[in-house]
Design a protein around this motif. Structure first.
Motif, PDB file in Angstrom:
ATOM      1  N   LYS B  49       0.834  -1.182   0.000  1.00 36.41           N
ATOM      2  CA  LYS B  49       0.000   0.000   0.000  1.00 36.41           C
ATOM      3  C   LYS B  49       0.875   1.240   0.000  1.00 36.41           C
ATOM      4  O   LYS B  49       1.938   1.262   0.603  1.00 36.41           O
ATOM      5  N   MET B  50       0.410   2.260  -0.692  1.00 39.40           N
ATOM      6  CA  MET B  50       1.081   3.555  -0.660  1.00 39.40           C
ATOM      7  C   MET B  50       0.052   4.602  -0.275  1.00 39.40           C
ATOM      8  O   MET B  50      -1.095   4.534  -0.704  1.00 39.40           O
ATOM      9  N   SER B  51       0.475   5.565   0.502  1.00 29.69           N
ATOM     10  CA  SER B  51      -0.439   6.656   0.827  1.00 29.69           C
ATOM     11  C   SER B  51      -0.420   7.666  -0.314  1.00 29.69           C
ATOM     12  O   SER B  51       0.570   7.778  -1.036  1.00 29.69           O
ATOM     13  N   PRO B  52      -1.526   8.390  -0.510  1.00 29.16           N
ATOM     14  CA  PRO B  52      -1.539   9.378  -1.598  1.00 29.16           C
ATOM     15  C   PRO B  52      -0.472  10.439  -1.424  1.00 29.16           C
ATOM     16  O   PRO B  52       0.043  10.977  -2.407  1.00 29.16           O
ATOM     17  N   ASN B  53      -0.116  10.744  -0.179  1.00 30.54           N
ATOM     18  CA  ASN B  53       0.924  11.753   0.021  1.00 30.54           C
ATOM     19  C   ASN B  53       2.255  11.294  -0.551  1.00 30.54           C
ATOM     20  O   ASN B  53       2.998  12.088  -1.132  1.00 30.54           O
ATOM     21  N   VAL B  55       2.651   9.315  -3.059  1.00 29.90           N
ATOM     22  CA  VAL B  55       2.567   9.410  -4.524  1.00 29.90           C
ATOM     23  C   VAL B  55       2.834  10.840  -4.968  1.00 29.90           C
ATOM     24  O   VAL B  55       3.600  11.088  -5.911  1.00 29.90           O
ATOM     25  N   LEU B  56       2.221  11.804  -4.286  1.00 34.06           N
ATOM     26  CA  LEU B  56       2.412  13.203  -4.678  1.00 34.06           C
ATOM     27  C   LEU B  56       3.863  13.629  -4.479  1.00 34.06           C
ATOM     28  O   LEU B  56       4.450  14.315  -5.327  1.00 34.06           O
ATOM     29  N   MET B  58       6.508  11.715  -4.499  1.00 31.23           N
ATOM     30  CA  MET B  58       7.324  11.052  -5.513  1.00 31.23           C
ATOM     31  C   MET B  58       7.222  11.787  -6.844  1.00 31.23           C
ATOM     32  O   MET B  58       8.233  11.993  -7.539  1.00 31.23           O
ATOM     33  N   SER B  59       6.018  12.217  -7.199  1.00 32.12           N
ATOM     34  CA  SER B  59       5.842  12.894  -8.486  1.00 32.12           C
ATOM     35  C   SER B  59       6.575  14.227  -8.502  1.00 32.12           C
ATOM     36  O   SER B  59       7.295  14.549  -9.454  1.00 32.12           O
ATOM     37  N   ILE B  60       6.393  15.013  -7.444  1.00 28.22           N
ATOM     38  CA  ILE B  60       7.063  16.317  -7.398  1.00 28.22           C
ATOM     39  C   ILE B  60       8.569  16.130  -7.385  1.00 28.22           C
ATOM     40  O   ILE B  60       9.317  16.885  -8.029  1.00 28.22           O
ATOM     41  N   PHE B  62      10.295  13.733  -8.781  1.00 31.05           N
ATOM     42  CA  PHE B  62      10.777  13.375 -10.115  1.00 31.05           C
ATOM     43  C   PHE B  62      10.864  14.603 -11.012  1.00 31.05           C
ATOM     44  O   PHE B  62      11.852  14.803 -11.727  1.00 31.05           O
TER      45      PHE B  62
END
Lengths: 466, 80
Positions: B49-53, B55-56, B58-60, B62
């Motif tokens: 499981k990953m928390s949405p935070n 994911v955000l 990680m995206s920022i 990258f």
């Protein structure tokens, strides 16, 4: 059982976003959606590192429609846009219809399995996208590896951003949100872009229609010619296009509200009302029509450049690059008749062309709509088309003579699919003739994608409006 | 009573999945072989499981890395 276990182990390797353990407030949903949108828009502006950037050309991109639908920007981190989430979604639905995948609706793990299958497919599409770049570049350097890694990571990020929105943290599904945002940004850019376009032997012009209008009025002494140029220039967006867009957006929104009420007779002589919303049949024809139409264009253009003397190639389409500001457009053949007449006056100059175009668009939209309806008739998807009015269900009334049996719902839905496809075709033709920004297709995409939120059904609607 | 004769209208796959997951965990409290089998699948289906935070973030991160690549690329080019 053993196959299932292997698939489970493979799917378990892919992490997924956890579901919210408590209901999320609308303020927090808005915050998450805003952050996701900011990440998406920023990624669509950051250029790929290591790629040779070509100067911006005026010639239109033959894959313009594909970029609109997939929300992609060339040479940026989002070179592939939402391919990684759109392709698995469509493929899984088609496979379910073709019985390649049989859904066991009684099993409790079906939903989890489908979600993981789509995510796995998305990552596979991302890997294929990165490999595709290597195949196209045809040489292997450090820059190529860097670019492949960037494309792969970007696609995976898009997959997980969509997963965040889909798990309930956002307002809309990722596909709808990204597509609508991309189209809205394009429309605003065409209206208010401060970029200048240089033409040889002419003064530079602003790209945005409104900016160019103000600039022409301020700099030219002849107000009449300035006004005429701002309103009617053909090489860049003009004020007529801007006004047409302002007219078309409310019209598209108005079409979203239509629905047909069906009195359905249930068992024991009671009846309830089902609503068939026409808007469910608008999105599919709009998307697929613009996805499929560029294919003969590109094929004809490539063939004409190589074998321009061949009779069959000329029959498919003749292209001319002169007298059109350097843009190559079809002037003969089948492709010419499938092209939108540029302005309303062409309806009189070439009525045969206009007739062929109108008939083609209407017939293709109706067939696409019915085809999508057939594909959507698998058990889990069909009910999305028929919105049962939950308020009415509690107070069922006695069956009236005009009520229909439950078995006849499908026939009425197919009839509504025809009407919906026809309306979609009419809207596309009308928008293209009056020359809206990003074409009527793009605007209808944005409106159809955003309407479920206004309608209050944001959490129920997936991509393609159902 | 099913109003339209077909299966009742259902929400999105994610909502149905979460609903089914809740049912499975509640039924898992009982004993028996079938419940053990369902519980086994549920546990394996959980995955990571990953928390949405995250994911955000990680995206920022990258995007920031790519932007830094551009900056260092230009610095390197000017210095060379």
């Amino acid at each position: 059982m053993s196959n299932r276990s292997k698939f489970w182990r493979l799917a378990a390797l892919v992490p997924e976003v956890q579901c919210p353990d408590q209901p999320i407030s609308p303020r927090q949903k808005f915050k998450y959606t805003a952050i996701v949108l900011f990440i998406f828009v920023t990624a669509s502006q950051v250029l790929l590192y290591g790629i040779q950037h070509q100067p911006r050309t005026i010639e239109p991109d033959p894959l313009h429609w594909l970029h609109l639908i997939l929300a992609s920007s060339r040479s940026t981190l989002l070179s592939h846009g939402i391919v990684a989430i759109l392709v698995p979604e469509v493929l899984v639905k088609i496979w379910v219809y073709l019985k390649i995948i049989t859904l066991d609706t009684s099993a409790p793990e079906t939903g989890v399995l489908m979600n993981r299958a789509q995510r796995l497919l998305g990552i596979l599409v991302a890997i294929l996208g990165a490999v595709n770049f290597y195949v196209r570049s045809q040489h292997f350097t450090v820059n190529t590896v860097l670019i492949m890694l960037q494309i792969l990571c970007s696609d995976i990020i898009v997959i997980y951003l969509d997963d965040v929105l889909r798990k309930g943290y956002g307002l809309l599904s990722g596909i709808s949100l990204f597509t609508a945002t991309n189209i809205c940004v394009n429309i605003l850019w065409k209206a208010f872009s401060p970029m200048s376009v240089m033409y040889p032997e002419q003064s530079p012009e602003f790209e945005g229609a409104v900016i160019a209008w103000v600039h022409l009025l301020m700099t030219r002494t002849d107000k009449l010619s300035a006004m005429s140029k701002a309103f009617y220039r053909q090489n860049l967006p003009n004020i007529i296009n801007f006004l047409a867009t302002c007219l078309f957006v409310p019209l598209a929104i108005f079409f979203q509200g239509f629905y047909i009420v069906l009195p359905v007779r249930t068992r024991r002589n009671f009846q309830a009302y089902c609503h068939i919303k026409l808007s469910h049949f608008l999105y599919g024809p709009v998307v697929l029509h613009r996805l499929l139409l560029p294919l003969p264009y590109v094929a004809s253009k490539v063939l004409y450049k190589k074998y321009s003397g061949n009779t069959l190639v000329n029959l498919l389409g003749k292209w001319d690059g002169l007298n059109h500001f350097g843009q190559s457009i079809p002037v003969g053949g089948i492709v010419y008749y499938l092209r939108t007449p540029p302005i309303l006056a062409d309806l009189h100059r070439d009525p045969f062309h206009a007739f062929i175009y109108v008939a083609f668009v209407l017939i293709s939209c109706v067939f696409i709509s019915m085809g999508l309806m057939v594909c959507a008739s698998s058990k889990g998807v069909f009910n999305g088309f028929v919105v049962l009015n939950m308020q009415e269900e509690r107070r069922l009334r006695l069956a009236q003579p005009d009520s229909i049996h439950a078995n006849e719902i499908r026939r009425h839905v197919m009839r509504a699919a025809c009407v919906g496809g026809f309306c979609a075709g009419v809207l596309i033709i009308f928008a293209d003739l009056i020359g809206v920004f990003c074409s009527g297709t793009g605007i209808m995409l944005a409106v159809t994608a955003s309407y479920p939120y206004v309608d209050g059904r944001a959490s129920e609607v997936g991509s393609f409006g159902f | 009573m099913v109003a339209n004769g077909d299966a009742p209208a259902r929400g999105s796959a994610a909502a149905a999945a979460s609903l089914r997951r809740r049912r499975t965990t509640s039924s898992g409290t009982g004993g028996g072989g079938a419940s053990t089998m369902l519980q086994f699948y549920t546990d394996e289906a959980a995955g990571r499981k990953m928390s949405p935070n995250s994911v955000l973030i990680m995206s920022i991160g990258f995007i920031a890395v790519v932007a830094l690549l551009h900056v260092f690329g230009k610095l390197y080019r000017t210095s060379a």
